[in-house]
Design an enzyme around this catalytic site. Structure first.
Site, PDB file in Angstrom:
ATOM      1  N   HIS A 147      -5.386  26.158  31.748  1.00  0.00           N
ATOM      2  CA  HIS A 147      -3.990  25.927  31.371  1.00  0.00           C
ATOM      3  C   HIS A 147      -3.517  24.483  31.581  1.00  0.00           C
ATOM      4  O   HIS A 147      -2.726  23.984  30.768  1.00  0.00           O
ATOM      5  CB  HIS A 147      -3.083  26.910  32.112  1.00  0.00           C
ATOM      6  CG  HIS A 147      -3.167  28.298  31.560  1.00  0.00           C
ATOM      7  ND1 HIS A 147      -2.454  28.711  30.460  1.00  0.00           N
ATOM      8  CD2 HIS A 147      -3.924  29.373  31.926  1.00  0.00           C
ATOM      9  CE1 HIS A 147      -2.737  29.972  30.178  1.00  0.00           C
ATOM     10  NE2 HIS A 147      -3.627  30.398  31.061  1.00  0.00           N
TER      11      HIS A 147
ATOM     12  N   ASP B  42      -1.744  22.442  28.623  1.00  0.00           N
ATOM     13  CA  ASP B  42      -0.458  21.732  28.683  1.00  0.00           C
ATOM     14  C   ASP B  42      -0.602  20.311  28.157  1.00  0.00           C
ATOM     15  O   ASP B  42       0.257  19.822  27.414  1.00  0.00           O
ATOM     16  CB  ASP B  42       0.063  21.705  30.116  1.00  0.00           C
ATOM     17  CG  ASP B  42       0.552  23.067  30.596  1.00  0.00           C
ATOM     18  OD1 ASP B  42       0.692  23.978  29.750  1.00  0.00           O
ATOM     19  OD2 ASP B  42       0.792  23.212  31.809  1.00  0.00           O
TER      20      ASP B  42
ATOM     21  N   GLU C 183       3.048  27.915  21.775  1.00  0.00           N
ATOM     22  CA  GLU C 183       2.376  26.796  21.101  1.00  0.00           C
ATOM     23  C   GLU C 183       2.964  26.543  19.715  1.00  0.00           C
ATOM     24  O   GLU C 183       2.352  25.881  18.881  1.00  0.00           O
ATOM     25  CB  GLU C 183       0.875  27.089  20.977  1.00  0.00           C
ATOM     26  CG  GLU C 183       0.506  28.214  20.039  1.00  0.00           C
ATOM     27  CD  GLU C 183       0.504  29.589  20.704  1.00  0.00           C
ATOM     28  OE1 GLU C 183      -0.154  30.490  20.156  1.00  0.00           O
ATOM     29  OE2 GLU C 183       1.159  29.758  21.749  1.00  0.00           O
TER      30      GLU C 183
ATOM     31  N   ASN D 210      -6.804  27.605  25.966  1.00  0.00           N
ATOM     32  CA  ASN D 210      -6.437  27.784  27.369  1.00  0.00           C
ATOM     33  C   ASN D 210      -7.521  28.529  28.140  1.00  0.00           C
ATOM     34  O   ASN D 210      -7.837  28.175  29.286  1.00  0.00           O
ATOM     35  CB  ASN D 210      -5.115  28.549  27.474  1.00  0.00           C
ATOM     36  CG  ASN D 210      -3.905  27.648  27.308  1.00  0.00           C
ATOM     37  OD1 ASN D 210      -3.931  26.481  27.664  1.00  0.00           O
ATOM     38  ND2 ASN D 210      -2.841  28.203  26.750  1.00  0.00           N
TER      39      ASN D 210
END
Length: 301
Positions: free
Chosen positions: A187, A191, A218, A182
Site C-alpha cells: 500500500h 499511495d 483509484e 497494492n
C-alpha cells in the site's frame, strides 16, 4: 510577507486625514485600498474583495451601518471581515455594529498600536479560515480537489454551460488493476503511484477552468468547461501519455507491464442534467475497462 500574498485592507472614511494616517500605518504590511464615502466603499469592496475593511461609522449619505448591511446582503462581499472605526463611544452603538456582523470596534481617536494589533488579529483569523476552507476541498493523499469540491464545481459549471451554451466535458479516470498493484507492491507503493497519477492529471488539466479531482479510491475525474469532445479527449490523451512516460512498473497487470489508466468521457448534450453527464462518463469508463483497459471510451455525439 515571507512569500505569502499580501493581504488587502480597505479603509473607508470620509476624513482625508484619517485615511492618510491609517494608510501610512498599514502600508508597510498590507495592500491598502481607500474609499472616501459609503458608495465608493461598496464599489471597491465588490471589485477588489479585500480581506478586511476598516469602516467609519459616521459618513455622509451612507453611514457605516448601512454600508455594512449592504455588504452582508451581497454574496460577493458577505464574508469580508469588518472593523468599525467610530467617534461614537456609547455601548449601544458598539453593540449594534457587532450584532450586524462587524468583527470588532475601534473608538476614535484611535491608537496606532491598538489598530495594528486588531488588524493583525483579524487578518490572522481570515488566513486560518481560508486554510480550513482549502483543506475541506482538498484530498489529503493526492493534493487534488476532493469529491466535495468536484460536486460543487460540476453543479456550477453545468449551470453555466446551460445558461451560456458553452460545451462542458467530463472524464472519469481509473488506474488499471490498482488492487493488484497494492497486493503486489504494498500500500505505501500504491499511495506513491496514485500521487504520481494525480500529478500528471493536474498537469493535463491546466487549461482555464479545468479541474482534476480524486473521486474515490483509484478513480479520478476531470471536469472540463468550455471544452468540446475533441479537446477533452486530447486532455485525456495527454494524461495517459504523461503516465506512460513515467513507466511505473506494474508486474501484476494484464493490460501492460507499466501502470496505465482507463478513461470514460462525455460532453454535455442539450437537455441533460449534471447527473446525466456523469452517468454517461461512468458508463463509458465501464466500457473502456470491459474492452481491455488502457484505453479511453468517449460517448459519440
Amino acid at each position: 510577507m515571507n512569500g505569502v500574498e499580501t493581504q488587502k485592507v480597505l479603509i473607508a472614511d470620509d476624513d482625508p486625514i484619517n485615511r492618510q494616517v491609517l494608510a501610512e500605518l498599514l502600508k508597510p504590511e498590507y495592500t491598502v485600498l481607500l474609499a472616501k464615502n459609503g458608495e465608493q466603499a461598496l464599489e471597491r469592496a465588490a471589485r477588489h474583495t479585500p480581506d478586511l475593511i476598516l469602516l467609519d461609522v459616521m459618513m455622509p449619505d451612507l453611514d457605516g451601518f448601512e454600508v455594512l448591511r449592504r455588504l452582508r446582503a451581497d454574496p460577493v462581499t458577505a464574508g469580508i471581515a469588518i472593523i468599525f472605526i467610530s467617534g461614537l463611544d456609547r455601548p449601544e452603538d458598539e453593540a449594534n455594529g457587532l450584532k450586524m456582523g462587524a468583527a470588532d470596534y475601534i473608538a476614535k481617536p484611535f491608537n496606532a498600536t491598538v489598530v495594528m494589533a486588531r488588524v493583525a488579529l483579524h487578518l490572522q483569523v481570515v488566513r486560518q479560515q481560508r486554510l480550513l476552507e482549502h483543506l475541506a476541498h482538498v484530498d489529503a493523499l493526492t493534493g487534488l480537489a476532493n469529491r466535495r469540491r468536484f460536486d460543487e464545481a460540476l453543479a456550477a459549471e453545468w449551470q453555466r454551460a446551460r445558461d451560456s451554451g458553452t460545451p462542458l466535458s467530463l472524464a472519469l479516470v481509473d488506474v488499471d488493476s490498482f488492487k493488484q498493484y497494492n497486493d503486489h507492491y504494498g500500500h505505501p507503493a500504491g499511495d506513491r503511484a496514485l500521487r504520481a497519477v494525480a500529478r500528471v492529471a493536474a498537469a493535463a488539466a491546466h487549461r482555464p477552468g479545468h479541474l482534476a479531482a480524486r473521486y474515490g479510491g483509484e478513480e479520478l475525474v476531470l471536469l472540463m468547461p468550455d471544452t468540446d469532445a475533441a479537446l477533452a479527449r486530447q486532455v485525456v490523451r495527454e494524461l495517459a501519455d504523461a503516465l506512460a512516460e513515467l513507466a511505473i512498473p506494474h508486474a501484476a497487470a494484464a493490460a501492460a507491464p507499466v501502470l496505465t489508466i482507463s478513461a470514460g468521457g462525455a460532453t454535455l448534450l442539450p437537455g441533460e442534467t449534471a447527473g446525466d453527464l456523469f452517468a454517461a462518463a461512468d458508463a463509458h469508463l465501464y466500457r473502456a475497462k470491459q474492452t481491455g483497459r488502457n484505453r479511453t471510451a468517449w460517448r459519440e455525439i
